[in-house]
Design an enzyme around this catalytic site. Structure first.
Site: not given
Length: 812
Positions: A33, A79, A123
């Site tokens: 990570r 993931h 968006y």
């Protein structure tokens, strides 16, 4: 009654619980990570995002795709840790103020240096950048190790091939359990140069490496103060550098001073910074009370935040206070920790480069083995096909006589001693491949494949060849993605100086040149004199200059163009470059320049215009004589000559005494004209006719001659000669003239490709239609009479497109 179960109680010491619970958790956070791998410089989430985008085919040549699609694909396949963490990592890779070199090309609102949040993933859109493809290049050629994804349904790469040192270029930051990393970004070109230097000399000293990799290069620019702390950081992996904003002082209205912020330290929020300056002023911290107003004037052109100072206040103490109380000066704690050999390690600069070089050698070796196996398999198939086409009648007979495909395959194997794959390839052979041309192609392909196998086998067997390949491919990336440093390195805080308009600027001497690509560049005189200015087989059009002038930082350069315009440029407005660099197009320096407009003549001007006259020559044979004072126009861009439609200026000269004017046309006509009747005209006049041209003919050369020297001529068919100018009688202006070359009648459509005048030998460079460049001394061309067709200068090449003078002399 049913027997009641007693609850089970597990008795464990806290030491065992911590070991069995905390250690696996911390190991997962460290390895999967928070920390990047030294090989590709990526954390798992970043690697999975790039690989997902590659799998989706969202490459730079394809349209943008919705970020939500990318995030969803990455989360569903590789993931499973939440969409916000994936989108946050993707956004950072698309922010030019966060990354040394962006790996994601974002389309939409991806946040700002003011701390504005990016728009929601539904968006925005994104795709890979070209540089990201270099991290992924050759991933399909067994170059990296693969592991199962979280649900064992797909395979994902443990690391990417990483064809450039991404850990250095983009840096990394992350907090794990008991560990953290904070690696600053570096310049791509410097990082690659450092890797190449390490390959050349694995025992290179850190001091020598730091001459190449000078220090961090932050995307927001500013100043980096390194010194001994930076040496310590590169040596041990832990240290710090000081970052300072780039400022300058301007003169404002009413004799007020303006402190202008041009660049910020890395990761400093501009909006919060300006707010902190305002707060410090309101708290009346010493000299900061001298600040009257703070405005943010940043726009698409770049950053500009203005701090207005009271009339009688000195801005220098205010700047010192701002450095003390605000983030205009901050530090970057370097902690270079990355995963190497399967565990987190703190590494110095040379350690990181060493790991990277070894990994790249492994990538090249694995790729070469993959390509070698594929080439051997192709060779095996081609050997079978070549046997078949050489014995095609017998092959067809065997196939026709066989009862089934499997029987045909076995019969072919027995008859020609083929493998099963070879026999199947023969059965799959299309009839169109049996033509003579296709048979030749098969044999040629087999020869090429065998040559490739020889080369690949040599690479597999040689560590030196593997390293040479790593160097060559790194050099290609450096050339394709070259970008100068953004941050300026300083050794100590005493070297940090804020320039002011009131400071007396040192006068610098420059050389300004226009090359054969019609690009302009500026370089320091010392760099020009140090450069190797000689044409070699590796030289390019960048080094062939049509005009070279000397100018200082106070002078302006008058640039006259082929379209009859004049542009006045401040010498320092021309981008700096090197002798071998390509420079920039005129339109980049002068936005109002027209398409196809190029510089044909330059003149440096200080306070007063030069004395004397200018002579303008056009392709249609027009000549204009004008006084220099006509060009003392206030405007920075103006018309210098009136041109007819389709005509253009081919040359401009200072008028010299006791000269005649030589015209040479494309068709080989020549006129040595008396200049006495050419009138002096105004700036926007069109001039007078110099030579009478036949239909379809153009002037290739017009210039002043003094009766000595020779005219150099080269035809597009490769014939050349020199003609003594004394053989060409002086005539009145506007005549047809005489032939200066008699083209061979067998070569229809022959014309002159290059004409010039020579009194002292120089080099000419011929450009052939296949863009091959070849240089010759004018002395190597024989002197012939006017009617001679010339002697061959080179045989067996394409036709000559143009000729250029290899010029390395400053004209003024």
């Amino acid at each position: 009654m049913a027997e009641q179960k007693t609850p089970s109680i597990i008795a464990k010491t806290m030491e065992d619980v911590m070991h069995e619970s905390m250690m696996p958790y911390s190991e997962f956070v460290i390895l999967d990570r928070a920390l990047p791998r030294v090989e590709d410089g990526l954390k798992p989430v970043q690697r999975r995002i790039l690989y997902s985008m590659s799998e989706l085919g969202i490459t730079p040549d394809k349209p943008y795709r919705k970020s939500a699609r990318i995030v969803g694909d990455c989360m569903g396949k590789f993931h499973p840790h939440g969409d916000s963490s994936i989108y946050g990592a993707m956004v950072r890779m698309a922010q030019p103020f966060s990354m040394g070199a962006c790996l994601v090309d974002g389309h939409g609102n991806f946040g700002s240096v003011d701390g504005d949040s990016p728009a929601a993933m539904r968006y925005t859109e994104a795709r890979l950048t070209p540089l990201a493809l270099e991290l992924l290049r050759d991933i399909d050629k067994n170059t990296v190790k693969w592991s199962c994804n979280f649900d064992d349904t797909l395979m994902e790469p443990d690391m990417l091939p990483g064809r450039f040192p991404n850990l250095l270029v983009n840096g990394a930051s992350g907090i794990a359990v008991g560990l953290s990393t904070n690696i600053p970004p570096h310049n791509l070109m410097e990082s690659i140069d450092g890797v190449i230097a390490y390959i050349d000399n694995p025992r290179i000293k850190l001091s020598d490496m730091m001459k190449i990799i000078k220090g961090p290069d932050f995307p927001t620019g500013g100043f980096v103060i390194g010194g001994e702390e930076l040496v310590k950081a590169y040596e041990t992996g832990k240290g710090k550098v000081i970052m300072r904003a780039k400022l300058h002082i301007e003169n404002g209205d009413n004799d007020k001073k303006l402190i202008v912020i041009d660049e910020l330290p890395y990761q400093v929020n501009k909006a919060q910074l300006l707010e902190s300056i305002l707060k410090a002023r309101e708290e009346k911290k010493g000299v900061l009370t001298g600040i009257t107003e703070i405005t943010d004037e940043s726009d698409r052109g770049g950053m500009r935040a203005v701090i207005k100072v009271k009339r009688d206040n000195d801005p220098k103490p205010i700047i010192d206070a701002l450095m003390k109380y605000t983030n205009l000066s901050t530090s970057f704690a370097i902690n270079m920790v990355a995963i190497a050999d399967g565990k987190p390690q703190q590494m110095g600069l040379l350690d990181i480069i060493a790991y990277y070089v070894n990994y790249q050698r492994e990538v090249v070796l694995r790729r070469t083995r993959y390509e070698l196996d594929a080439a051997k398999e192709r060779e095996h198939i081609l050997e079978g096909l070549v046997i078949a086409v050489r014995n095609i009648d017998e092959v067809i007979k065997i196939i026709k006589a066989s009862a089934s495909t499997s029987e045909a395959r076995e019969n072919l194997r027995k008859r020609f001693d083929l493998s099963e794959r070879q026999a199947q390839a023969i059965l799959d052979l299309r009839l169109a491949r049996l033509t003579h041309l296709e048979v030749y192609k098969l044999e040629k392909e087999l020869a090429d494949v065998r040559a490739l196998i020889t080369r690949l086998t040599a690479i597999v067997a040689s560590r030196k060849l593997q390293m040479d390949l790593v160097k060559a491919e790194l050099a290609q990336i450096r050339k394709a993605y070259r970008e100068n440093r953004k941050s300026v390195m300083l050794k100590a805080t005493a070297d940090y100086v804020v320039p002011s308009e009131d400071d007396e600027k040192p006068v610098e001497d420059y050389i300004i040149a226009v090359n054969a690509n019609n690009n302009i560049k500026r370089m320091f005189v010392k760099n020009f004199t140090m450069a190797t200015k000689d044409f070699t087989e590796n030289s390019s059009r960048n080094e062939i200059c049509s005009a070279i002038v000397k100018a200082n930082s106070l002078e302006r350069v008058y640039c006259f163009t082929n379209l009859g315009n004049c542009y006045k440029l401040d010498s320092e407005s021309i981008p700096e470059g090197k002798w071998r660099e390509k420079g920039v197009p005129l339109k980049k320096v002068v936005p109002e320049a027209l398409d196809g407009e190029r510089i044909v003549f330059m003149q440096t001007v200080a306070d007063n215009l030069p004395k004397g006259n200018l002579l303008f020559y056009t392709r249609a044979g027009m000549v204009k004589r004008s006084e220099w004072k006509e060009y003392g126009v206030v405007k920075s861009a103006f018309a210098a000559i009136k041109l007819k439609e389709g005509d253009e200026v081919i040359a401009i000269e200072h008028e010299r005494k006791n000269c005649t004017l030589m015209f040479v046309t494309k068709s080989g006509m020549c006129l040595n004209a008396d200049m006495s009747d050419i009138p002096v005209q105004g700036r926007i006049a069109a001039g007078v006719k110099g030579i009478q041209l036949s239909d379809g003919d153009d002037c290739l050369f017009i210039g002043q001659i003094n009766g000595d020297g020779e005219v150099v001529l080269v035809s597009d068919r490769g014939y050349s000669k020199r003609v003594l100018v004394s053989q060409i009688d002086v005539m009145a202006r506007y005549r047809k003239g005489v032939k200066i070359v008699d083209f061979n009648k067998k070569d229809n459509g022959t014309s002159l490709a290059f004409v010039s005048y020579v009194t002292e030998p120089y080099k000419i460079v011929l450009v052939f239609e296949d863009d091959y460049l070849s240089s010759y001394s004018t002395e190597a061309l024989s002197i012939e009479n006017r009617t001679h067709s010339g002697r061959p200068i080179i045989k067996g090449r394409a036709r000559i497109k143009e000729g250029l003078i290899y010029n390395d002399k400053v004209t003024n």
